[in-house]
Design a protein around this motif. Structure first.
Motif, PDB file in Angstrom:
ATOM      1  N   ASP A  61      -2.357   3.704   7.704  1.00  0.00           N
ATOM      2  CA  ASP A  61      -1.015   3.322   8.261  1.00  0.00           C
ATOM      3  C   ASP A  61      -0.011   3.207   7.393  1.00  0.00           C
ATOM      4  N   ILE A  62       1.056   4.176   7.600  1.00  0.00           N
ATOM      5  CA  ILE A  62       2.035   4.368   6.555  1.00  0.00           C
ATOM      6  C   ILE A  62       3.474   3.808   7.338  1.00  0.00           C
ATOM      7  N   THR A  63       4.193   3.115   6.291  1.00  0.00           N
ATOM      8  CA  THR A  63       5.642   2.516   6.823  1.00  0.00           C
ATOM      9  C   THR A  63       6.459   3.205   5.923  1.00  0.00           C
ATOM     10  N   VAL A  64       7.631   3.559   6.438  1.00  0.00           N
ATOM     11  CA  VAL A  64       8.813   3.938   5.580  1.00  0.00           C
ATOM     12  C   VAL A  64      10.193   3.246   5.838  1.00  0.00           C
ATOM     13  N   ASP A  65      10.637   2.715   5.124  1.00  0.00           N
ATOM     14  CA  ASP A  65      12.012   1.820   5.256  1.00  0.00           C
ATOM     15  C   ASP A  65      13.197   2.856   4.794  1.00  0.00           C
ATOM     16  N   HIS A  66      13.725   3.340   5.973  1.00  0.00           N
ATOM     17  CA  HIS A  66      14.703   4.384   6.012  1.00  0.00           C
ATOM     18  C   HIS A  66      15.952   3.948   6.377  1.00  0.00           C
ATOM     19  N   GLY A  67      16.232   2.780   6.538  1.00  0.00           N
ATOM     20  CA  GLY A  67      17.673   2.193   6.795  1.00  0.00           C
ATOM     21  C   GLY A  67      18.294   3.043   7.836  1.00  0.00           C
TER      22      GLY A  67
END
Length: 137
Positions: A61-67
């Protein structure tokens, strides 16, 4: 009158010192301070994973904080090749399942790859941030 001017100059220098701004050499009566050192640390990546050590066949499971930017893709040579990579790379793509409040969530299955260290990259907006690494056992 000279004491008043000296007092004003001293107050100005003290005020600049409290705000972190270097006083001019003419006012302070010294040479200018050296420039601050430039950080050589690698910036933190906005990409995170639920774990960093995996085995072939496991899901990650991958999370990207992209704003406010948009995530175009998340890929790695360790992922199963389930669709062509948009940049033509020989890498598998993570499958998105949620994009809420600036956080993009995706799942990826680890391919039958040799043990080792693999990078996970994401395309956010017009750039590619610092990748993260996972270890396949």
């Amino acid at each position: 009158m000279r004491n008043f001017k000296t007092l004003l100059a001293g107050a100005a220098v003290a005020g600049l010192a409290l705000t972190g701004i270097a006083a001019p050499a003419a006012v302070a009566g010294t040479t200018s301070a050296p420039a601050p050192a430039v950080s050589t640390e690698t910036p933190a990546s906005p990409i995170t994973a639920d774990r960093y050590t995996v085995r072939p066949g496991e899901r990650l499971d991958i999370t990207v904080d992209h704003g406010r930017e948009m995530v175009s893709w998340i890929s790695s040579a360790a992922f199963v090749r389930n669709e062509p990579h948009p940049m033509g790379l020989d890498e598998g793509m993570a499958v998105p399942y949620n994009d809420t409040l600036g956080y993009f969530h995706a799942k990826a299955t680890i391919a039958d790859v040799p043990p080792g260290r693999y990078e996970i990259r994401a395309r956010i907006g017009g750039g590619t941030p610092q990748p993260i690494a996972i270890t396949v056992r």
